[in-house]
Scaffold this active site. Sequence first.
Site, short mmCIF file in Angstrom:
data_model
loop_
_atom_site.label_atom_id
_atom_site.label_comp_id
_atom_site.label_asym_id
_atom_site.label_seq_id
_atom_site.Cartn_x
_atom_site.Cartn_y
_atom_site.Cartn_z
N GLU A 248 6.33 23.84 8.98
CA GLU A 248 7.03 24.67 9.97
C GLU A 248 8.51 24.51 9.68
O GLU A 248 9.08 23.45 9.90
CB GLU A 248 6.66 24.20 11.38
CG GLU A 248 6.83 25.29 12.42
CD GLU A 248 8.23 25.33 12.98
OE1 GLU A 248 9.03 26.16 12.47
OE2 GLU A 248 8.54 24.55 13.87
N CYS A 282 14.42 25.98 16.19
CA CYS A 282 14.07 26.91 15.10
C CYS A 282 13.78 28.30 15.65
O CYS A 282 13.83 29.28 14.92
CB CYS A 282 12.88 26.37 14.32
SG CYS A 282 11.49 25.95 15.35
N GLU A 460 0.12 25.91 13.59
CA GLU A 460 -0.32 24.79 14.43
C GLU A 460 -0.59 25.36 15.82
O GLU A 460 -0.43 26.55 16.05
CB GLU A 460 0.75 23.70 14.43
CG GLU A 460 0.93 23.14 13.01
CD GLU A 460 1.80 21.90 12.90
OE1 GLU A 460 2.53 21.58 13.85
OE2 GLU A 460 1.75 21.26 11.83
#
Length: 481
Positions: A248, A282, A460
């Site tokens: 990620e 993010c 995820e």
Amino acid sequence: MQIQNIIDGHSIDPIDNRWIDVFEPANGKFYATLANSNEADVNKAVEAAESAFEEWSNFTIAKRSEILMNIAHAIESQLDSLAAAESKDNGKPLSLAAKVDIPRAADNFRFFAHAITQFASESHESIGLKTINYTLRHPIGIVGCISPWNLPLYLFTWKIAPALAAGNCVIAKPSEITPMTAFLLGKICLESGLPKGVLNILNGLGSSVGQAIVSHPKIKAISFTGGTQTGAQIAATAAPKFKKLSLELGGKNPNLIFEDCDYDKMLNTTLRSSFSNQGQICLCGSRIFVERSIYNKFKTDFVNAVKSLNVGHPSDPQTDIGALVSDSHLQKVKRYIDMAPSEGGKILCGGDIKIISGFEEGYYLNPCVIEIDNNACRLNQEEIFGPVVTLMPFDSEKEALDLANSVSYGLSASVWTNNLNRSMRLSEKLESGIVWVNTWMQRDLRTPFGGTKDSGVGREGGFEALRFFTEPKNICINYSD
Ligand code: TXE
């Protein structure tokens, strides 16, 4: 204060007895030393994990679930001290740590304590052939979880909770910049009944201990959240060893604002999506594109709202924006702001260092809005990861979509419109793992989470995480006479 490793149920010094300094972002002062571990410490942790695996992977689902639930309760009961530790270590407002980071860490454990009781594997009957296939989903064994500094306990637990729920033993490494709450969690896990050796926490630099985790032949899967360049390096190390990888990585997320949106809701949310956690998420919407008909109004209202945000010490309840995580990160963000004139950008507000009386050495920056005239500039193509957003107008839906997709990242996007068909068209075409329509960062932990393009590989969340942390094996039985 010394932050050691946790291996085989004990807090221990690194084998070489080398240490790293940890600084408090709010005042720039040294406040702890951190174990500077290396390959020898990883070997020791892997031995502990290997001996714990047989027992842990054979615990009943109910027992595993109960232990994860105990951990969730223990995190909640220590919310105040964990939030204070997180805020001191990271520079984020204490109010944010108490409202978001620590409750979410507890939620991660609670969610996967439940999810594992509902996780089932498949069976396929081959009709007419008297054959049945069923799939076993066993834990992988020893897995590595490497997490970053922006949401330290939140992202650390997002990885280790599903890994443990699925029956793995874990070698985990928090960021060397924000290691405190992971260390406290290690102790909580032991007190909550997690057997020793099941969760081993190693501290130190990515280039030494991180690299050693990724390279270790007995660590069969790596879940990583962090920068795109680091992700590429991890993939280069892990891929030839055929490890499972979940990456990620960074984002440069577009925020598409149309005239027909709910304006007040959009303005408030855009303020949050730009500057929450000092813009160090993010998922932050760092590229704001606004339909030309409302561009000037938005620009005025947004800049006024940004100017009213309080930059201050993280423990001050009035603070909206705390300190950036480190001096080197502050310098990185500042370098991008300084390149605005040469990249065709005009600074509309902020971008200067803020001095807080009594905490003059802290890493504070006034939130910055930059108006730009082309999406190809470095400010719009590279991840800055700080309290900086750009503004640019667009004239049509097609242009908005092109601007949004013309970037190497693909993590998330926000669309603000009350036109249902438009929201559906854009959601389909936006190149990102997540699209928010008339909202931002609303998370349901069952949904797949992750990005496309340079934002990562794999998903995820929910059963996706449990699938990642298990190895499927198909059994085929033919029962014809
Ligand atoms: O992160 P790193 P950095 C972005 C953001 C930021 C940039 C760099 O743009 O400015 O990345 O940040 C470990 N093998 N994001 O350098 O290095 C490291 O110790 C194994 C986006 O601080 O990616 C830490 O635990 N591990 C982001 C973790 O990786 C290694 C969050 C992340 O650090 C390693 C943070 C190696 N070779 C930064 N090198 C997001 N996606 O949320 C480092 N590490």
